[in-house]
Design a protein around this motif. Structure first.
Motif, PDB file in Angstrom:
ATOM      1  N   LEU A 261       0.755  -0.960  -0.290  1.00  0.00           N
ATOM      2  CA  LEU A 261      -0.560  -0.128  -0.192  1.00  0.00           C
ATOM      3  C   LEU A 261       0.686   1.501   0.527  1.00  0.00           C
ATOM      4  O   LEU A 261       0.663   2.098   0.203  1.00  0.00           O
ATOM      5  CB  LEU A 261      -0.906   0.398   0.976  1.00  0.00           C
ATOM      6  N   ARG A 272      -5.050   4.089   5.770  1.00  0.00           N
ATOM      7  CA  ARG A 272      -4.853   4.045   3.741  1.00  0.00           C
ATOM      8  C   ARG A 272      -6.396   2.794   4.066  1.00  0.00           C
ATOM      9  O   ARG A 272      -6.601   3.087   3.274  1.00  0.00           O
ATOM     10  CB  ARG A 272      -3.817   4.002   3.644  1.00  0.00           C
ATOM     11  N   GLU A 275      -9.682   4.346   4.901  1.00  0.00           N
ATOM     12  CA  GLU A 275      -9.845   5.618   3.867  1.00  0.00           C
ATOM     13  C   GLU A 275     -10.153   4.287   2.953  1.00  0.00           C
ATOM     14  O   GLU A 275     -10.953   5.302   2.014  1.00  0.00           O
ATOM     15  CB  GLU A 275      -9.140   6.786   3.668  1.00  0.00           C
ATOM     16  N   SER A 276      -9.981   3.337   2.727  1.00  0.00           N
ATOM     17  CA  SER A 276      -9.975   3.119   1.038  1.00  0.00           C
ATOM     18  C   SER A 276     -10.848   1.956   1.159  1.00  0.00           C
ATOM     19  O   SER A 276     -11.076   1.012   0.047  1.00  0.00           O
ATOM     20  CB  SER A 276      -8.617   2.183   0.163  1.00  0.00           C
TER      21      SER A 276
END
Length: 314
Positions: A261, A272, A275-276
């Motif tokens: 990532l 990350r 949020e993804s």
């Protein structure tokens, strides 16, 4: 053997765990260290590969245990070459060559040719390296050791590409990818498939076949599970206890997820994946209701510092 199969199928962290366990057995110690060093080299961890082979170099090289150097000598040579230590790498190859002479020992002789190819590539003699890797592949096929033969042919193809012989290199890579897929080495086949995509090769010829899937730059199910627990605030030791694995395995899976990532800290990894949408954020814990609990005094606590997730090694 199980560790090598897991590595070929793409389950590298499980393979490392199995090989570390095998390294505790004196009968498997040298071969397990060599296989583990090759995995570390594949992940770009040259220092770790050197450390593993340093421990046994005196036993195998200094002690002349060339009957058990078939896997160890290429791993040691590759680790030294990757570290820029061409002189010591050459010493390993010369010592193996001197010990073998003209002896009829097909596997050690194939290993010697492979070591020479690794040295030639490190020295920038790419045409020689491509030919030597091809010779090593022929020798492995004759044993037969098809997986080792295909990996040697891959190295030959990459040397051809580096010399600007794209048509020859890409054609050879396509054939290698098909062969690896047929063997069930889907991680290696997928890795080559990505190279073919970038180079315009016949990526459609790379079939998945049966077996454990490769995940490329996507998180594997186990990595996703580890990251989910990380987001909940668990340390590596707590995650290891929950999943019944070692803390070292968890640390490796965290590092693998960070690499995939493209983040450099546990905090950034947690942000990350949330949020993804890869992992749901943990539900906030509701504060006690003073009305429902008369007499309860709620003292304000210190502010939560988002950058204080445990370190990778905790």
């Amino acid at each position: 053997m199980v560790g090598l199969l897991q590595a070929a199928a793409g389950d590298r962290e499980a393979a490392k765990e199995r090989l570390r366990f095998a390294g505790g057995d004196d009968q498997q110690r040298i071969e397990a260290a060599a296989a583990l060093a090759q995995l570390y080299l594949g992940d770009g961890e040259v220092d770790e590969a050197l450390r593993l082979t340093d421990q046994l170099a005196e036993v195998v090289v200094g002690g002349g245990l060339w009957s058990r150097a078939v896997e160890f000598a290429p791993a040691r040579t590759a680790a030294l070459a990757a570290a820029g230590r061409i002189g010591p790498a050459t010493d390993v190859v010369n010592a193996l060559e001197g010990a073998l002479g003209d002896r009829d020992a097909p596997a050690p002789q194939a290993s010697l040719v492979l070591c020479r190819a690794i040295l030639a590539e490190a020295d920038g003699r790419l045409t020689d390296a491509a030919a030597l890797f091809a010779r090593a592949a022929d020798a492995w096929e004759a044993l037969p050791r098809p997986y080792d033969a295909l990996l040697a042919r891959e190295r030959s193809a990459r040397c051809l590409l580096a010399k600007g012989r794209e048509e020859d290199g890409l054609s050879l890579l396509s054939g290698v990818a098909r062969g690896l897929s047929e063997l069930g080495a889907h991680h290696d086949a997928g890795r080559i498939g990505r190279s073919l995509t970038a180079g315009g090769g016949d990526v459609l010829a790379v079939t998945r076949g049966r077996g454990r899937p490769g995940y490329g730059n996507r998180l594997s199910p186990r990595e996703s599970e580890v990251v989910r627990l990380l987001v909940e605030g668990l340390t590596n030791r707590q995650i290891a206890d929950a999943l019944v694995v070692s803390a070292q395995t968890v640390a490796s899976q965290v590092k693998s997820a960070m690499r995939k990532l493209d983040v450099t800290s546990r905090t950034a990894l947690a942000v990350r994946v949330v949020e993804s949408g890869l992992v749901l954020a943990p539900e906030p814990v509701a504060a006690p209701d003073p009305v429902a609990a008369p007499g309860l005094v709620i003292e304000p606590g210190p502010a939560v510092q988002p950058d204080r997730l445990p370190s990778c090694d905790e």
